[in-house]
Design an enzyme around this catalytic site. Structure first.
Site, short mmCIF file in Angstrom:
data_model
loop_
_atom_site.label_atom_id
_atom_site.label_comp_id
_atom_site.label_asym_id
_atom_site.label_seq_id
_atom_site.Cartn_x
_atom_site.Cartn_y
_atom_site.Cartn_z
CE1 TYR A 64 -71.77 -1.72 34.91
CE2 TYR A 64 -73.20 -0.69 36.51
CZ TYR A 64 -72.09 -0.65 35.71
OH TYR A 64 -71.30 0.47 35.70
CG HIS B 163 -76.28 2.92 36.07
ND1 HIS B 163 -76.71 2.66 37.35
CD2 HIS B 163 -74.93 3.07 36.13
CE1 HIS B 163 -75.66 2.63 38.15
NE2 HIS B 163 -74.58 2.88 37.44
CG HIS C 42 -70.17 -8.89 35.73
ND1 HIS C 42 -68.82 -8.83 35.49
CD2 HIS C 42 -70.68 -9.80 34.87
CE1 HIS C 42 -68.51 -9.65 34.52
NE2 HIS C 42 -69.62 -10.26 34.13
CB VAL D 261 -70.01 -2.10 26.80
CG1 VAL D 261 -70.54 -2.67 25.52
CG2 VAL D 261 -70.93 -1.01 27.29
CG MET E 172 -73.18 -1.68 30.30
SD MET E 172 -71.57 -1.44 31.11
CE MET E 172 -71.41 0.31 31.01
#
Length: 105
Positions: free
Chosen positions: A73, A6, A76, A32, A38
């Protein structure tokens, strides 16, 4: 499936201080620790001598195990909260997701 990268290319708004940029980068890197899908995060600034950057100054690279991981992600809560503040500081942004392919010599 397979690993997915990404990439986010960014140009911060004029007037964004280096301290603000540094704090935003720390916040991005910290995702992270909050978003399980991730797997890694790296970043850097443009150092090209070709002058083809089109104004983009920063590159952010995140690694995920799948495109589904990127979807997780994006939705989130930690990413949503971070992205709202981060994107507000950008003059330009470009996002590309891709699956790396090795080339046999």
């Amino acid at each position: 499936m397979g690993e997915v990268k990404h990439l986010l290319l960014a140009k911060f708004k004029d007037g964004t201080s280096q301290e603000q940029i540094d704090n935003l980068i720390k916040g991005y890197a910290n995702l992270v620790n909050h978003v399980e899908t991730m797997k890694s995060f790296r970043w850097g600034t443009d150092v090209s001598i070709e002058n083809l950057h089109q104004g983009f100054t920063h590159v952010f690279e995140s690694t995920f195990e799948s495109t589904e991981g990127i979807a997780t992600y994006i939705s989130h809560p930690a990413h949503v909260e971070f992205a709202n503040g981060f994107l507000a500081q950008l003059d330009k942004v470009l996002v590309v997701d891709y699956k790396p392919t090795a080339v046999d010599p």
